[in-house]
Motif scaffolding. Sequence first.
Motif, PDB file in Angstrom:
ATOM      1  N   LYS A 186      36.006  17.336  39.806  1.00  0.00           N
ATOM      2  CA  LYS A 186      36.273  16.015  40.398  1.00  0.00           C
ATOM      3  C   LYS A 186      36.834  16.159  41.812  1.00  0.00           C
ATOM      4  CE  LYS A 186      36.910  13.415  36.183  1.00  0.00           C
ATOM      5  NZ  LYS A 186      37.875  13.045  35.173  1.00  0.00           N
ATOM      6  N   TYR A 194      27.395  11.624  37.389  1.00  0.00           N
ATOM      7  CA  TYR A 194      27.774  10.566  36.471  1.00  0.00           C
ATOM      8  C   TYR A 194      26.706   9.482  36.336  1.00  0.00           C
ATOM      9  CZ  TYR A 194      32.319  12.709  36.924  1.00  0.00           C
ATOM     10  OH  TYR A 194      33.341  13.605  36.915  1.00  0.00           O
ATOM     11  N   ASP A 195      26.333   9.209  35.102  1.00  0.00           N
ATOM     12  CA  ASP A 195      25.429   8.086  34.902  1.00  0.00           C
ATOM     13  C   ASP A 195      26.284   6.837  34.723  1.00  0.00           C
ATOM     14  OD1 ASP A 195      25.698   9.791  32.297  1.00  0.00           O
ATOM     15  OD2 ASP A 195      25.462   7.724  31.632  1.00  0.00           O
ATOM     16  N   LYS A 205      22.176   2.019  32.385  1.00  0.00           N
ATOM     17  CA  LYS A 205      20.967   2.439  31.670  1.00  0.00           C
ATOM     18  C   LYS A 205      20.035   1.249  31.502  1.00  0.00           C
ATOM     19  CE  LYS A 205      22.968   1.308  27.317  1.00  0.00           C
ATOM     20  NZ  LYS A 205      23.546   1.595  26.089  1.00  0.00           N
ATOM     21  N   GLU A 252      21.911  -2.245  31.995  1.00  0.00           N
ATOM     22  CA  GLU A 252      23.307  -2.498  31.614  1.00  0.00           C
ATOM     23  C   GLU A 252      24.215  -1.465  32.263  1.00  0.00           C
ATOM     24  OE1 GLU A 252      24.027  -2.592  27.432  1.00  0.00           O
ATOM     25  OE2 GLU A 252      26.158  -3.017  27.708  1.00  0.00           O
ATOM     26  N   PHE A 253      25.226  -1.933  32.968  1.00  0.00           N
ATOM     27  CA  PHE A 253      26.208  -1.041  33.575  1.00  0.00           C
ATOM     28  C   PHE A 253      27.202  -0.595  32.496  1.00  0.00           C
ATOM     29  CE2 PHE A 253      25.648  -1.272  38.225  1.00  0.00           C
ATOM     30  CZ  PHE A 253      24.614  -2.206  38.278  1.00  0.00           C
ATOM     31  N   ASN A 254      27.775   0.583  32.708  1.00  0.00           N
ATOM     32  CA  ASN A 254      28.700   1.107  31.697  1.00  0.00           C
ATOM     33  C   ASN A 254      29.891   0.196  31.456  1.00  0.00           C
ATOM     34  OD1 ASN A 254      27.023   3.230  31.510  1.00  0.00           O
ATOM     35  ND2 ASN A 254      28.435   4.764  32.298  1.00  0.00           N
TER      36      ASN A 254
END
Lengths: 182, 576
Positions: free
Chosen positions: B91, B169-170, B173, B205-207
């Motif tokens: 990170k 990072y995803d 989806k 859809e965002f997380n």
Amino acid sequence: MASQNKQQQTMDDLTSQFLKHYVENQRRIYGLIRSLVPRCQDADDVMQETTAVMWQKFREFQPGTNFSAWGNRIAHLLVLKHYQKNKNLPSFKPEILDEITKDAHILNKQMTHRLDALLSCLKKLSSDDRELVKWRYEQNTSVKEISQKQNIASHTIYRSLGRIHNCLLDCIKRHMAVETSL
Amino acid sequence: MNTNNNENLKYHQQFLQLWDGTLSDQESQKLTELLSSDVQLRQFYLEFMSVNVCLHQLNDPVEDLIGVINDDQLQSKQILQDAIEIDQYRKELLRQQEASKNRTKVKKQAEDQLKEYLDQHEIHQKNNHICSRPNLVQKRSFEKGLKALAACLIIGLCFWLLVTPTSLYDVAKITYSHEAQWGVEPDKFYQDKKYHLISGLAEIEFNDGAKIILEGPSQITFESANGAYLDHGKLTAQVPERAKGFTIVTPISSVVDFGTEFGIEVDSNASVLVHVFKGSVGIRQSRLDHKDFTMIKQGQGKRLKKIDGDLTVIDVPGKQAYFSNQLNKKWDDNQVASISLYQQYIQSLNPDYYFPFELSLESMEGVIGMNGTPKVVSMGAELYKDQTNYALELNSEKQYVILDVFQRKEKRKTFSMMLWVKQINEQTDISPLLYSATFNETGYPVIALYLENQSIVFDSVTTCDRQKDVDYILVSKSDISPNQWACIVVTKKENGDLSLYVNGKHDKTINKGTDCPLFGWEDICLGYNSNIVDEATRGIFDGYIDEVAFFDYVLSSEEIENIYKHDSLAKNKNNN
């Protein structure tokens, strides 16, 4: 061989995903557990079990959904189980545990902001108070140990810590109210 | 609760002692009772806890994290600690990369630092596995997982450094798409990566929970789990309460959601059109703009243009239809109407939760429910259009579905449950339809519904008293024909009567002389029996399931018959 490699890859992906989520959310989950099970040793037992169950059930976790909420649900159930097993422990009624879980979940959502606010508020403490916070929280010294080292009665230290807490809480609230109004 | 300062101090002190375990049991009990009865004090307690958790974990999260692992798992602790440090290190490198435009320099620097770090910490890579410390005994899958995890992180970090400089990072989806053609077909959407939808529609859809429907041609970059940069194109956004603050940035503005539904279009001249269908949004020239938001409220539309460097906002008529939140286009009007009729009837029966399985599995969140939002978690299962409506398709490849109803209810003494089922081909083996277990020590099933030799079998073990477990087994008299839909309803009365209804008609009732509750907390699995560990004997359901509903009361015979009749009018599952 190819199948083994694929299996290993899947396992690697799974563990990587688990760690990523876990590191990001463990504070929130632990926060909930501490709210429901205030005593440290008990809370740590529940946290340990929660971690194990989360890992075992991680295949059932749907990526993209809220990991913290998922972990909180598991933690909540394990807290209930913990209280069922340890009936002599002082505990909340199940319906109150439900309510605390809901409220804690809302508070936990603001955890990052609270941490930011807390950092800022700690700077505003007097040097004596900051020293006490450092002993108690940064160095994780128990109140009893501080009391012995400083030759001050435990209840006096608790009173000081209570006052510091009160100041910090007020300061955090103010901080967050200002942020919201911006 | 008295809110004066002295009272606050007193409670803070008591909470600290409760936390430390220095209150006596009697004092603890007294305090918990007080907290149970005083809502305001409880809120105060939670705020205290929140601060205390922050204080305890602020300075040493790694230590706290691994502190929960027992001493007899020292090897695991070490592995986990390594893994966490590597993750934090990764990170930090990401942050460095973001902070610098000179990517090559940072990359080289990071590679050197990583090598140094790995040497210092004696972590070595070998055949894609981290080298175990001597005498490491892998007693538990948890430990194995941690090892793999640490290895994975190292490999992932090296991969990032050497191959992929973009984010790992995803953040979103695809949940549904309609004739979507992409520049590069995405499986997931990664942070800071640009995506080009050439044509068609995609529901994403965002997380953090926001959903958008992107309409091609569009170019979008996903900035986080709660926002994106729309370079050009058109989208509509649905933002639940938990994703409030969802932001769409455009070349000339930043649109921040305040819990709403809105549409936004960026044309080739970088002119922006915003319409709000529900709630309100705020507009700023950029994210760094500290001026007040220009608010757009429900039903309003605004055209944004940049003139002489300033953002100009012009009122335009609101027109929701212009934006495509119409994935529903694939439904013809008649079908929507007929499904609506059937669902209206089910709704009129006030179900506790109801899963109609229409449109898409991922859109099932928010189905009827009085407390919270139970949702569908698909484990490979898909929807299949059967005759005139969609149903859940399950077989060995399509796996199963979990109905996430955690914590929804206490165990209950009365209930009704309903589902429609169609088995493909005749099977004599056990075919699991529905399974739900309590989360107890033994993992006893509370409800298991399966097909065996063309009969419906309802099997349940009560868990209210382990010494007096009662096993209910109810086998239908009627045969369930393969390749035909059957409507199954099970009801449980408080006096212990457990009844089975097949296709609207009463089939059988048994009474075991107990009023033990049957319904627990755990998720409900469809097409899968998670209580049987052995894959070979677990059984596979090969067919369709639809219209799963649960009620916290006993449906009457008339209501059950009506469900069957309504279905014949609306959805044509009824074979008459």
